[in-house]
Write a protein that holds these residues in place. Structure first.
Motif, PDB file in Angstrom:
ATOM      1  N   MET A  84      -0.420 100.595 -24.618  1.00 53.56           N
ATOM      2  CA  MET A  84      -0.766 101.956 -24.204  1.00 53.56           C
ATOM      3  C   MET A  84      -2.091 102.417 -24.802  1.00 53.56           C
ATOM      4  SD  MET A  84       2.735 104.121 -24.306  1.00 53.56           S
ATOM      5  CE  MET A  84       1.913 105.393 -25.248  1.00 53.56           C
ATOM      6  N   VAL A  85      -2.258 102.093 -26.099  1.00 47.96           N
ATOM      7  CA  VAL A  85      -3.488 102.522 -26.778  1.00 47.96           C
ATOM      8  C   VAL A  85      -4.698 101.861 -26.125  1.00 47.96           C
ATOM      9  CG1 VAL A  85      -4.741 102.560 -28.966  1.00 47.96           C
ATOM     10  CG2 VAL A  85      -2.265 102.960 -28.942  1.00 47.96           C
ATOM     11  N   ILE A  86      -4.523 100.586 -25.827  1.00 46.41           N
ATOM     12  CA  ILE A  86      -5.644  99.864 -25.217  1.00 46.41           C
ATOM     13  C   ILE A  86      -5.995 100.470 -23.854  1.00 46.41           C
ATOM     14  CG2 ILE A  86      -6.370  97.600 -24.308  1.00 46.41           C
ATOM     15  CD1 ILE A  86      -4.433  96.430 -26.554  1.00 46.41           C
ATOM     16  N   ASN A 135      -9.339 104.070 -20.403  1.00 46.08           N
ATOM     17  CA  ASN A 135      -9.458 105.263 -19.563  1.00 46.08           C
ATOM     18  C   ASN A 135     -10.457 106.281 -20.107  1.00 46.08           C
ATOM     19  OD1 ASN A 135      -7.570 104.212 -17.875  1.00 46.08           O
ATOM     20  ND2 ASN A 135      -5.861 105.414 -18.723  1.00 46.08           N
ATOM     21  N   LEU A 136     -10.471 106.394 -21.425  1.00 46.76           N
ATOM     22  CA  LEU A 136     -11.358 107.403 -22.032  1.00 46.76           C
ATOM     23  C   LEU A 136     -12.749 106.839 -22.328  1.00 46.76           C
ATOM     24  CD1 LEU A 136      -8.908 109.079 -24.596  1.00 46.76           C
ATOM     25  CD2 LEU A 136      -9.728 110.048 -22.452  1.00 46.76           C
ATOM     26  N   GLY A 137     -12.909 105.548 -22.037  1.00 44.57           N
ATOM     27  CA  GLY A 137     -14.210 104.941 -22.305  1.00 44.57           C
ATOM     28  C   GLY A 137     -14.462 104.714 -23.775  1.00 44.57           C
ATOM     29  N   LEU A 138     -13.380 104.454 -24.541  1.00 42.57           N
ATOM     30  CA  LEU A 138     -13.535 104.236 -25.984  1.00 42.57           C
ATOM     31  C   LEU A 138     -13.318 102.765 -26.310  1.00 42.57           C
ATOM     32  CD1 LEU A 138     -11.210 107.147 -27.171  1.00 42.57           C
ATOM     33  CD2 LEU A 138     -13.683 107.225 -26.787  1.00 42.57           C
ATOM     34  N   THR A 139     -13.991 102.276 -27.357  1.00 44.39           N
ATOM     35  CA  THR A 139     -13.687 100.919 -27.784  1.00 44.39           C
ATOM     36  C   THR A 139     -12.435 100.959 -28.641  1.00 44.39           C
ATOM     37  OG1 THR A 139     -15.014 101.018 -29.782  1.00 44.39           O
ATOM     38  CG2 THR A 139     -16.115 100.251 -27.791  1.00 44.39           C
ATOM     39  N   VAL A 140     -11.776  99.806 -28.762  1.00 44.86           N
ATOM     40  CA  VAL A 140     -10.516  99.741 -29.507  1.00 44.86           C
ATOM     41  C   VAL A 140     -10.570  98.579 -30.501  1.00 44.86           C
ATOM     42  CG1 VAL A 140      -8.029  99.383 -29.293  1.00 44.86           C
ATOM     43  CG2 VAL A 140      -9.240 100.722 -27.557  1.00 44.86           C
ATOM     44  N   GLN A 185      -9.832 113.927 -25.349  1.00 46.18           N
ATOM     45  CA  GLN A 185     -11.062 113.975 -24.538  1.00 46.18           C
ATOM     46  C   GLN A 185     -12.067 114.977 -25.091  1.00 46.18           C
ATOM     47  OE1 GLN A 185      -9.115 114.400 -20.740  1.00 46.18           O
ATOM     48  NE2 GLN A 185     -10.436 112.825 -19.880  1.00 46.18           N
ATOM     49  N   ARG A 186     -11.522 116.039 -25.672  1.00 49.98           N
ATOM     50  CA  ARG A 186     -12.423 117.076 -26.181  1.00 49.98           C
ATOM     51  C   ARG A 186     -13.014 116.718 -27.532  1.00 49.98           C
ATOM     52  NH1 ARG A 186      -8.841 121.928 -26.353  1.00 49.98           N
ATOM     53  NH2 ARG A 186     -10.702 123.037 -27.004  1.00 49.98           N
ATOM     54  N   LEU A 187     -12.378 115.774 -28.222  1.00 50.81           N
ATOM     55  CA  LEU A 187     -12.943 115.303 -29.482  1.00 50.81           C
ATOM     56  C   LEU A 187     -13.995 114.273 -29.133  1.00 50.81           C
ATOM     57  CD1 LEU A 187      -9.701 114.658 -31.546  1.00 50.81           C
ATOM     58  CD2 LEU A 187     -11.209 116.629 -31.705  1.00 50.81           C
ATOM     59  N   GLN A 188     -15.149 114.371 -29.726  1.00 56.30           N
ATOM     60  CA  GLN A 188     -16.181 113.406 -29.353  1.00 56.30           C
ATOM     61  C   GLN A 188     -16.035 112.139 -30.167  1.00 56.30           C
ATOM     62  OE1 GLN A 188     -20.097 114.996 -29.122  1.00 56.30           O
ATOM     63  NE2 GLN A 188     -19.355 117.101 -28.892  1.00 56.30           N
ATOM     64  N   ILE A 189     -14.978 111.360 -29.836  1.00 53.42           N
ATOM     65  CA  ILE A 189     -14.772 110.140 -30.607  1.00 53.42           C
ATOM     66  C   ILE A 189     -15.244 108.916 -29.829  1.00 53.42           C
ATOM     67  CG2 ILE A 189     -12.910 110.919 -32.094  1.00 53.42           C
ATOM     68  CD1 ILE A 189     -10.972 109.874 -30.051  1.00 53.42           C
TER      69      ILE A 189
END
Ligand code: C2E
Ligand code: CA
Ligand code: CA
Length: 775
Positions: free
Chosen positions: A717-719, A724-729, A688-692
């Protein structure tokens, strides 16, 4: 060059500052140096031969308007050996030549010295050689053959030393002139000096001095030569003696002849207690030292020689009959030669020590170790001998944190412990900053024994310091190269041990050598291949798993060698990283990818992302950000469509640094993906702290979803995590429809893999995009 007079200002004679290190002489000196002057009174003519104009000005400035033997100096200048030859052909009565060694040629000065002595037959002029390089010792033969009276490195010649050196030379010249009518006696002095120069070691030199004195005065000389330690020194040379070290005797016998023969090495005062010739010698030497001059009496000659660093040498020769005036003068001249010779002998032994021993630990250095190794390889000891390198872990940090002085003490303590751990047959050397070497029998030189020495802390300055070490070892019986090669192999083993941290040590094996050589070969091939344009970038499309529309591509490096074979990046990227070549190659990939994206956008693919792999080595390079900014600006690519892929393993090292670095990168506008996600152990909070922006599911987990009974676990799990983190996969390595289908069901938005497209060259990519982009 016309003769010049020194400048008029008085020389401030206070500090013993370095004449040749000073930037420039005052302008007055420069001006004065070129003005011819009349010669109203007798002068000492000093010729300066040096191709460095600064040396001329600093010398005339340093010697200034000082008088020597009640006469001023007059300077003549030559700026090359050729110029000096011309000048010497027309000028006479030159007392001293200050001669640079390296001018037109590396040995121009030595050749000129030969010319002076052998062709011009100028035997009286005193020659002082000056060399630019510290540590450069002119061949002893040259000093001997050309009657060089002294040599100094330029940095060694402080103003005061220059003065004393030239004064001694002038005095010697004067004496030579004064007794010029007694050529035979003088010849004896010169030959005595020559004979002495060939001797190495202070003791041999001292014995030589006594012998030559006998020669000069034409008698069999009994005698004693002592070194005078001015202060109450201990054996380590400290003037506030430490109790555990023995005191040095004030007058220590260096050499004795005749009745004094057996005294060598002892204190003169001890011998004097028994009375006899030693007590007379002690009294005479004390008298001469106090007077600071040679003393000639009816019963003996006492000579005083000034050595380096305040040390003095003194000789006493008992005589049955007094010396004549000429003999006394000859001894005076000889004394000058001896003083110079002693300095040189000390200098040579100092150079020898410096060349083979480490100053800090007093241990043999790498050069000496290689000699010892060569000898060991040639001896029966080889059968069971092990060469080991012992590298202190995290020494640099300790040094930075606690200071260099502390670091030096620690190194000395480690040296001491290593040396005292395994008996006398062990060779302990220091071969680099924090790397020691221990050579000896396998029963002692083994990881268990040596690493155990680091189990107890070192006590430095009253503090306990814990240090661990890593070892690389070579069994000499398995080694068939030179000592230097064995050291290289040990170094290879050490590097391996460091990479495989947990072991703490590693034995060299032949296969490692082969592997390393292959790596080196590949490294050269890669370097030339890159320069020859054999590297290019291929692009593998990424698609929307639902619509199958292309959404982006990953730039993947390719290397086609001369013979047409493709080398896998999995093979050559680590080598590019290892050699540092990745910095240039990485920039090339980034720029190629940006250019390609600009072209694609021009062709209408406006919503298309370009992913570029960034290696750890690149990422850590201090100029990485700058390189990124420039590449973005110069290719005029919109940064928000460029994505950098960093691996998860990278994300796990040095969290603080990475967080800061990613923030900086994000400021350029590009996005960031974590590659091979799932292989590491990133914690959620850390992520979360990494701005990815994106996670890439490693191919292994994509393969797994159709193979494992439980199916989707890690990929799922990754998906979830991404959601949850709002990241694309993106799922990597999608090879068949079943995988694509399951991924889609799990909610993975994007995929990349052979099912959709292989990595392809730019032209093919454009073709592919035209065919696969719905209108
Ligand atoms: P990566 O970043 O994980 O790249 C994906 C690799 O998987 C690529 O191999 C790609 O060709 C391969 N691949 C893609 N789809 C499939 C599939 O469906 N099945 C299988 N079996 N493989 C697939 P490639 O191009 O050989 O690259 C290997 C690795 O080399 C990359 O792994 C990356 O770590 C590194 N690499 C490649 N290009 C560069 C670059 O420009 N810079 C840096 N630093 N590393 C690079
Ligand atoms: Ca990648
Ligand atoms: Ca990957």
């Amino acid at each position: 060059m016309p003769p010049s007079r020194p400048p008029f200002e008085a020389i401030k004679d206070d500090p013993d500052d370095l004449v040749f290190v000073e930037e420039a002489a005052p302008a007055a000196a420069l001006l004065a140096a070129d003005q011819p002057q009349p010669q109203p009174q007798p002068v000492w003519r000093v010729l300066i031969v040096d191709d460095d104009a600064d040396v001329h000005t600093t010398t005339t400035f340093a010697l200034g308007n000082l008088e020597m033997q009640s006469r001023p100096l007059e300077f003549l200048h030559a700026y090359s050996a050729a110029e000096a030859r011309a000048l010497l052909a027309r000028e006479a009565d030159i007392a001293v030549i200050l001669l640079d060694v390296v001018m037109e040629e590396d040995d121009a000065g030595l050749k000129l010295a030969r010319h002076i002595r052998e062709t011009l037959k100028l035997a009286d002029v005193r020659i002082i050689l000056r060399t630019g390089q510290p540590g450069y010792a002119p061949e002893i033969e040259a000093i001997r053959d050309f009657d060089i009276n002294d040599y100094k490195t330029k940095s060694e010649l402080t103003r005061i030393k220059l003065y004393t050196t030239v004064t001694a030379a002038v005095r010697s010249y004067e004496q030579i002139r004064a007794i010029g009518n007694s050529r035979s006696g003088l010849d004896r002095v010169v030959r005595a000096g020559v004979a002495l120069m060939a001797l190495q070691g202070v003791a041999a030199f001292g014995a030589g001095v006594l012998g030559q004195v006998g020669h000069i005065i034409g008698r069999d000389a009994d005698g004693v030569l002592c070194v005078h330690h001015p202060f109450d020194l201990d054996a380590a040379g400290a003037s506030s003696p430490r109790p555990h070290l023995p005191r040095l005797p004030r007058l220590q016998v260096v050499a004795g002849a005749g009745a004094f023969g057996p005294l060598a090495g002892s204190a003169l005062s001890d011998a004097a207690r028994a009375g006899g010739p030693a007590s007379a010698a002690l009294a005479a030497i004390d008298g001469a030292l106090a007077a600071g001059t040679n003393v000639f009496t009816d019963h003996g000659a006492t000579l005083v020689f000034h050595g380096k660093g305040g040390r003095q040498f003194a000789a006493h020769i008992p005589l049955a009959a007094p010396l004549g005036d000429l003999e006394q003068r000859l001894l005076e001249v000889f004394g000058g030669t001896v003083a110079v010779g002693l300095e040189n002998v000390e200098l040579l032994s100092h150079l020898h020590t410096a060349a083979f021993y480490d100053q800090l630990s007093k241990l043999p250095n790498r050069t000496r170790l290689v000699e010892i190794l060569d000898a060991t390889l040639d001896s029966p000891a080889r059968a069971s001998a092990i060469l080991s390198l012992v590298d202190l872990d995290h020494f640099a940090e300790t040094n930075d944190a606690l200071g260099h002085q502390f670091g030096d003490l620690l190194l000395a303590a480690v040296a001491y412990r290593l040396q005292h751990c395994g008996g006398l047959d062990l060779t302990v050397a220091r071969i680099g900053g924090d790397i020691f070497s221990v050579l000896g029998d396998a029963s002692v030189v083994n990881p268990a024994h040596i690493l155990a020495l680091f189990a107890t802390p070192f006590s430095i300055d009253g503090q306990d310091v814990r240090v661990s070490a890593t070892m690389g070892l070579v069994r000499l019986i398995e080694h068939d190269g030179s000592g230097a090669d064995a050291l290289k192999d040990a170094d290879i083993a050490l590097k391996r041990a460091k990479v495989q941290q947990r072991a703490g040590h590693f034995y060299f094996s032949r296969s490692m050598g082969v592997e390393i050589r292959e790596r080196v070969r590949l490294m050269h091939a890669l370097r030339t291949g890159f320069a020859a344009g054999q590297l290019f970038v291929a692009y593998q499309p990424q698609v929307d798993l639902v619509s199958r529309r292309p959404v982006g591509a990953e730039a993947l490096l390719r290397w086609r060698t001369d013979d047409g074979t493709l080398v896998s990046p999995a093979v050559f990227i680590p080598i590019a990283e290892y050699s540092g070549l990745i910095i240039e190659i990485g920039e090339f990939v980034l720029r190629s990818a940006c250019h390609e994206l600009v072209r694609l956008r021009a062709a209408g693919h406006l919503d298309f992302t370009m992913s570029v792999n960034v290696s750890q080595v690149q990422f850590r390079h201090p100029l990485f950000l700058q390189m990124l900014r420039t590449a973005l600006a110069e290719t005029a690519v919109p940064p928000q469509f460029v994505e950098l892929e960093i691996t998860e393993s990278m994300a796990m090292e040095e969290p603080q640094l990475l967080i800061a670095m990613l923030a900086e990168i994000k400021r350029t506008g590009v996005t960031i993906a974590i590659d091979d996600f799932g292989t590491g152990f990133s914690s959620l909070s850390y992520l979360q702290r990494l701005q990815i922006d994106r996670l890439k599911i490693d191919r292994a987990f994509v393969t797994e979803i159709t193979h494992s009974a439980r199916g989707s676990s890690i990929a799922e799990m990754v998906i979830q995590l991404g959601r949850n983190l709002g990241l694309t996969v993106v799922a990597e390595g999608v090879e068949d429809e079943r995988q694509a289908h399951i991924l889609q069901l799990l909610g993975c938005p994007m995929g990349q893999g052979f099912l959709f497209a292989r990595p392809m060259p730019p032209a093919e990519l454009q073709q592919w995009l035209r065919e696969n982009t719905p209108a």
